[in-house]
Each structure stands twice: as C-alpha cells, then as structure tokens.
Scaffold this motif. Structure first.
Motif, PDB file in Angstrom:
ATOM      1  N   SER A  11       0.857  -1.183   0.000  1.00  0.00           N
ATOM      2  CA  SER A  11       0.000   0.000   0.000  1.00  0.00           C
ATOM      3  C   SER A  11       0.892   1.232   0.000  1.00  0.00           C
ATOM      4  O   SER A  11       1.667   1.445   0.939  1.00  0.00           O
ATOM      5  CB  SER A  11      -0.924   0.008   1.223  1.00  0.00           C
ATOM      6  OG  SER A  11      -1.698   1.188   1.262  1.00  0.00           O
ATOM      7  N   CYS A  12       0.820   2.034  -1.066  1.00  0.00           N
ATOM      8  CA  CYS A  12       1.641   3.247  -1.207  1.00  0.00           C
ATOM      9  C   CYS A  12       3.126   2.959  -0.992  1.00  0.00           C
ATOM     10  O   CYS A  12       3.849   3.757  -0.391  1.00  0.00           O
ATOM     11  CB  CYS A  12       1.166   4.324  -0.231  1.00  0.00           C
ATOM     12  SG  CYS A  12      -0.429   5.029  -0.651  1.00  0.00           S
ATOM     13  N   GLY A  13       3.589   1.821  -1.474  1.00  0.00           N
ATOM     14  CA  GLY A  13       5.008   1.503  -1.379  1.00  0.00           C
ATOM     15  C   GLY A  13       5.401   0.751  -0.126  1.00  0.00           C
ATOM     16  O   GLY A  13       6.483   0.167  -0.069  1.00  0.00           O
ATOM     17  N   ASN A  14       4.561   0.763   0.910  1.00  0.00           N
ATOM     18  CA  ASN A  14       4.813  -0.079   2.083  1.00  0.00           C
ATOM     19  C   ASN A  14       4.396  -1.504   1.754  1.00  0.00           C
ATOM     20  O   ASN A  14       3.295  -1.724   1.227  1.00  0.00           O
ATOM     21  CB  ASN A  14       4.009   0.390   3.294  1.00  0.00           C
ATOM     22  CG  ASN A  14       4.536   1.678   3.896  1.00  0.00           C
ATOM     23  OD1 ASN A  14       3.812   2.361   4.602  1.00  0.00           O
ATOM     24  ND2 ASN A  14       5.787   2.017   3.655  1.00  0.00           N
ATOM     25  N   SER A  15       5.246  -2.484   2.052  1.00  0.00           N
ATOM     26  CA  SER A  15       4.906  -3.863   1.756  1.00  0.00           C
ATOM     27  C   SER A  15       4.882  -4.687   3.037  1.00  0.00           C
ATOM     28  O   SER A  15       5.646  -4.426   3.977  1.00  0.00           O
ATOM     29  CB  SER A  15       5.891  -4.467   0.748  1.00  0.00           C
ATOM     30  OG  SER A  15       7.210  -4.459   1.273  1.00  0.00           O
ATOM     31  N   PHE A  16       4.002  -5.688   3.057  1.00  0.00           N
ATOM     32  CA  PHE A  16       3.779  -6.471   4.261  1.00  0.00           C
ATOM     33  C   PHE A  16       3.602  -7.945   3.911  1.00  0.00           C
ATOM     34  O   PHE A  16       2.948  -8.280   2.926  1.00  0.00           O
ATOM     35  CB  PHE A  16       2.512  -5.997   4.987  1.00  0.00           C
ATOM     36  CG  PHE A  16       2.512  -4.529   5.292  1.00  0.00           C
ATOM     37  CD1 PHE A  16       3.116  -4.034   6.445  1.00  0.00           C
ATOM     38  CD2 PHE A  16       1.908  -3.617   4.430  1.00  0.00           C
ATOM     39  CE1 PHE A  16       3.114  -2.676   6.724  1.00  0.00           C
ATOM     40  CE2 PHE A  16       1.906  -2.264   4.696  1.00  0.00           C
ATOM     41  CZ  PHE A  16       2.510  -1.788   5.847  1.00  0.00           C
ATOM     42  N   VAL A  17       4.180  -8.790   4.736  1.00  0.00           N
ATOM     43  CA  VAL A  17       3.890 -10.215   4.703  1.00  0.00           C
ATOM     44  C   VAL A  17       2.789 -10.472   5.726  1.00  0.00           C
ATOM     45  O   VAL A  17       2.919 -10.100   6.901  1.00  0.00           O
ATOM     46  CB  VAL A  17       5.141 -11.051   5.026  1.00  0.00           C
ATOM     47  CG1 VAL A  17       4.770 -12.472   5.407  1.00  0.00           C
ATOM     48  CG2 VAL A  17       6.079 -11.074   3.817  1.00  0.00           C
ATOM     49  N   ILE A  18       1.691 -11.084   5.284  1.00  0.00           N
ATOM     50  CA  ILE A  18       0.546 -11.365   6.154  1.00  0.00           C
ATOM     51  C   ILE A  18       0.463 -12.870   6.397  1.00  0.00           C
ATOM     52  O   ILE A  18       0.434 -13.662   5.443  1.00  0.00           O
ATOM     53  CB  ILE A  18      -0.771 -10.872   5.525  1.00  0.00           C
ATOM     54  CG1 ILE A  18      -0.725  -9.355   5.299  1.00  0.00           C
ATOM     55  CG2 ILE A  18      -1.961 -11.246   6.400  1.00  0.00           C
ATOM     56  CD1 ILE A  18      -1.937  -8.810   4.541  1.00  0.00           C
ATOM     57  N   GLY A 101      -0.665  -0.941   6.898  1.00  0.00           N
ATOM     58  CA  GLY A 101      -0.813  -2.360   7.200  1.00  0.00           C
ATOM     59  C   GLY A 101      -2.265  -2.745   7.426  1.00  0.00           C
ATOM     60  O   GLY A 101      -2.739  -3.784   6.953  1.00  0.00           O
ATOM     61  N   LEU A 102      -2.994  -1.914   8.145  1.00  0.00           N
ATOM     62  CA  LEU A 102      -4.411  -2.182   8.391  1.00  0.00           C
ATOM     63  C   LEU A 102      -5.224  -2.119   7.101  1.00  0.00           C
ATOM     64  O   LEU A 102      -6.173  -2.891   6.919  1.00  0.00           O
ATOM     65  CB  LEU A 102      -4.954  -1.188   9.418  1.00  0.00           C
ATOM     66  CG  LEU A 102      -4.566  -1.486  10.868  1.00  0.00           C
ATOM     67  CD1 LEU A 102      -4.721  -0.237  11.733  1.00  0.00           C
ATOM     68  CD2 LEU A 102      -5.406  -2.631  11.431  1.00  0.00           C
ATOM     69  N   MET A 103      -4.863  -1.207   6.197  1.00  0.00           N
ATOM     70  CA  MET A 103      -5.578  -1.153   4.918  1.00  0.00           C
ATOM     71  C   MET A 103      -5.307  -2.412   4.095  1.00  0.00           C
ATOM     72  O   MET A 103      -6.199  -2.909   3.402  1.00  0.00           O
ATOM     73  CB  MET A 103      -5.194   0.116   4.156  1.00  0.00           C
ATOM     74  CG  MET A 103      -5.838   1.367   4.742  1.00  0.00           C
ATOM     75  SD  MET A 103      -5.595   2.878   3.799  1.00  0.00           S
ATOM     76  CE  MET A 103      -3.919   3.327   4.259  1.00  0.00           C
ATOM     77  N   CYS A 104      -4.082  -2.944   4.189  1.00  0.00           N
ATOM     78  CA  CYS A 104      -3.788  -4.211   3.507  1.00  0.00           C
ATOM     79  C   CYS A 104      -4.585  -5.358   4.121  1.00  0.00           C
ATOM     80  O   CYS A 104      -5.093  -6.232   3.399  1.00  0.00           O
ATOM     81  CB  CYS A 104      -2.286  -4.509   3.580  1.00  0.00           C
ATOM     82  SG  CYS A 104      -1.277  -3.444   2.513  1.00  0.00           S
ATOM     83  N   ILE A 105      -4.713  -5.366   5.442  1.00  0.00           N
ATOM     84  CA  ILE A 105      -5.529  -6.390   6.107  1.00  0.00           C
ATOM     85  C   ILE A 105      -6.986  -6.282   5.667  1.00  0.00           C
ATOM     86  O   ILE A 105      -7.664  -7.301   5.431  1.00  0.00           O
ATOM     87  CB  ILE A 105      -5.421  -6.261   7.641  1.00  0.00           C
ATOM     88  CG1 ILE A 105      -4.022  -6.654   8.124  1.00  0.00           C
ATOM     89  CG2 ILE A 105      -6.493  -7.080   8.337  1.00  0.00           C
ATOM     90  CD1 ILE A 105      -3.711  -8.128   8.016  1.00  0.00           C
ATOM     91  N   ALA A 106      -7.490  -5.051   5.526  1.00  0.00           N
ATOM     92  CA  ALA A 106      -8.866  -4.862   5.061  1.00  0.00           C
ATOM     93  C   ALA A 106      -9.060  -5.481   3.683  1.00  0.00           C
ATOM     94  O   ALA A 106     -10.065  -6.170   3.428  1.00  0.00           O
ATOM     95  CB  ALA A 106      -9.214  -3.376   5.043  1.00  0.00           C
ATOM     96  N   SER A 107      -8.106  -5.251   2.775  1.00  0.00           N
ATOM     97  CA  SER A 107      -8.201  -5.846   1.440  1.00  0.00           C
ATOM     98  C   SER A 107      -8.105  -7.364   1.509  1.00  0.00           C
ATOM     99  O   SER A 107      -8.831  -8.089   0.808  1.00  0.00           O
ATOM    100  CB  SER A 107      -7.088  -5.294   0.546  1.00  0.00           C
ATOM    101  OG  SER A 107      -7.388  -3.994   0.108  1.00  0.00           O
TER     102      SER A 107
END
Length: 382
Positions: A11-18, A101-107
């Motif tokens: 999200s906006c260049g921030n990347s996360f492993v979920i 991170g929370l927006m990625c979790i929402a998706s």
C-alpha cells in the motif's frame, strides 16, 4: 521444519507479509518474533517492511498473547472486536499500529474471507489496546481504516516535562536541537546545528510533525527535503534524503530521555488547499519509509488544528512513494466517528515459507542484537 503460508500486499510503497491465523495457529508467540526477521529480510527471507499477523479476537488468542508477553494486567474482553491486528518489526519486537498495514488487512479480509468491514483490535502492546473499524469499498476503489480521534501520546512513550500542551491531543516541542559534524552542511550552510519546533500527536503511533518552512531555524533547508525527482536535481534529492535520515536517526538515538521508545518524525509541506506533502522517518525500521498511514493522519490533523481549519478531507502525498508512483496519495477524511484514512492496496503474491523451528525463548531472542540473529539464520540456511 514448518511450512508457513503467507500473502504479500503493498500500500503506497509499504509492503507487508501477512500470516493468517484466523482458522488455525501457525506460529507460537516466540516464532512470530523470529519469523519477522525472515519476512522482512530481502537476503535471507521474503523482503517487506513488517510482518502482520491476523487472529480471531477470542479468549484463547488474548490469553496466549498475555501469557507470553505480559502486556496487560487483565486481558481485553474478547467481545470487543472480531479480529486482532499484530505487527512485528524486523527486530522481532511488536509494534503498536500501522495505517497502511491495516488497509492491507482490510483488502485481504475481502479477498480471502469475503468480509467487507470488521472491527479489529490494534495497539496491542499498550496497557489498553484500541478497537477500530476497517473495510473495503464495495466498488473496490480502495480500503479504509477509521483510526478514531488523535489523542495525547501515552506517557510511556514521551517525557511530558519537555513538552507544552497546546491542544487536547497535541504536545509542542519548542526547540529540539539536532547537531551535525563540522563538514556535514558545508556546501549548504555554515551552521552545524538545526533548531526545530515540532508538534507531537498520537494516531496509533507517536508522531512528531514538522513543517520545515516555518519550523526549521534554517527554513531554506525545506527546499532540499521536498526536492522532487521531476526537477532532475539529483544533488538536491540526495542531500534531502540524507537530511531526513540524519534528523530521524539523531532524534531516535540522542533524545531517548524525551522519547524512550523512539519517535516517528514527519516532515510536511502544504502544496494547495487540502493537499499536503509528507516524508516520514519510522522508529521501528530506523529509516525513512515510502509512506506512512498513521503519519499522514498526524500531518493532516495537526495542520487543520494549528490553522483552525474546518477540514473534512485532505490528500496527503507520500513524497518518496511519489518518486515511483506519481498518483500515490493517502486520503484523510474526518467524520463524527473520527478520522478515516484510505488508499488502494495491491496483493502481490502468495507463497509458502520453509521456516526452521528453534528453541530460543522470546526473552532470549529480544535480548540478542541484529547481528546475532543474522548469524544464526545464516547457519540455518547452510
């Protein structure tokens, strides 16, 4: 040896492993902290900013967290939320909150489970975690997080003796002095220190907000911080990036008496009505990040409060992300329920990680420095 399924989002260049633990437990509390290194390390793992864990908010998960980490005198009530949001830094320490991170979790919840909105518990390491709402628009133009109302930074994160209260949610730091070596600024100024006025607010993470055009003792330095790649001035960009890193590192290394847990440092500039540019140095990763959701909210909130503006919507442009994506922005909206941030996360891929189990306890792991962890994981890789 374990095989850990994961999904990577950005999200906006921030990347996360979920890692999804809503249906089964995959990692112990000790393993979560250790797996954060494999998730975030590009050479010995996957490569991302942070590891995210999502769990059901039930008695079992809350008791497991508190038994291992001893965050709370009494665990939160399980009926407060549907899910628990966990975020781990490369060091293995658990962070408080993360807007992107929370927006990625929402998706992810919509993509994987068909859930368009949910209540989720965040700020887990604090004595009283916070429950917020997250979701994804039905037309799939983006995900949103309602972070509630900005508030005063919790006392365990700031020494209030050094700050004046200027707003129900804002502390003012009148003069923070950042020092430089004799030749650091030689090409730009004869000064070897920079005096900075900064405003402190808590939006799920503690954020200092600085408008260099007015808050620097040398306001001409603001143009270096906000030099854009479209200007084709490589030297200005390079110096601006170095300046952001130096100020962020200096505040986190030399001002622990004020910020015992470290501090996120935001630099902001108003571009137009309802449009603000932002750069953010994050305490958890000890460097500038491409974008920061809680930082974007901090910038928008402080700008509206300090200028007594009745702003209902602000676009915050993440400066570094905009070098790569000219259309990148984090939208901030104020309503009666609080302040909502939104962006458009993207799922990059899903995969499985071959994760070696170790017997290290959590306290032993967190007491080791980064080099020790790297050395041990290299041995395992061999």
């Amino acid at each position: 040896m374990q095989f850990i399924p994961f999904v990577k989002y950005t999200s906006c260049g921030n990347s996360f492993v979920i890692v999804d633990e809503t249906e089964q437990s995959l990692l112990s509390e000790d393993d979560m902290s250790r797996f954060a290194f494999q998730a975030t390390n590009i050479s010995f793992g996957v490569g991302c900013d942070n590891l995210l864990i999502i769990q059901r908010c039930n008695e079992l998960s809350l008791q497991s967290i508190n038994r291992s980490r001893d965050y709370w005198i009494q665990p939160p009530q399980e009926e407060q939320a549907e899910f628990v949001f966990r975020m781990f830094e490369p060091s293995g320490e658990e962070a408080l909150c993360c807007g992107n991170g929370l927006m990625c979790i929402a998706s992810y919840l919509l993509d994987k489970h068909g859930i368009s909105s949910a209540s989720i518990m965040t700020e887990i390491p604090l004595a009283t975690p916070k429950v917020i709402k997250i979701g994804t628009d039905q037309n799939r133009v983006g995900s949103w997080v309602n972070l509630g109302h900005p508030r005063l930074t919790p006392p365990e994160l700031v020494n209030g003796e050094y700050a004046a209260l200027v707003d129900p949610a804002i502390h003012e730091m009148q003069e923070l002095v950042v020092k430089f070596r004799a030749d650091d600024l030689k090409a730009y100024t004869t000064d070897n220190e920079l005096r900075i006025r900064a405003l402190l607010v808590f939006t799920g993470e503690p954020h200092l907000v600085i408008f260099p055009d007015s808050d620097f003792s040398a306001p001409e330095q603001a143009d270096y911080i906000f030099a854009g790649s479209n200007q084709g001035v490589e030297r200005r960009e390079s110096f601006g990036s170095w300046l952001v890193e130096h100020i962020g590192n200096y505040m986190n290394n030399h001002m622990r008496h004020i910020f015992p847990a470290g501090i996120n440092v935001n630099f902001a500039r108003r571009l137009a009505s309802g449009v603000i540019e932002n750069r953010c140095f994050e305490r958890g990763i000890n460097r500038e990040t491409l974008a920061c959701g809680t930082g974007a909210l901090a910038v928008a909130y402080i700008y509206s409060q300090m200028h007594k503006l009745n702003i209902s919507e602000v676009d915050v442009l993440p400066h570094r992300c905009c070098w790569h994506d000219k259309k990148a922005k984090i939208c901030i909206k104020q309503n009666s329920d609080g302040w909502q941030i939104s962006s458009d996360p993207v799922m990059l891929f899903d995969a499985v990680y071959r994760f070696p189990r170790k017997k290290n306890s959590l306290p032993e792991l967190l007491n080791k420095d980064h080099d020790e962890i790297v050395t041990e994981d290299r041995k395992l890789a061999v």
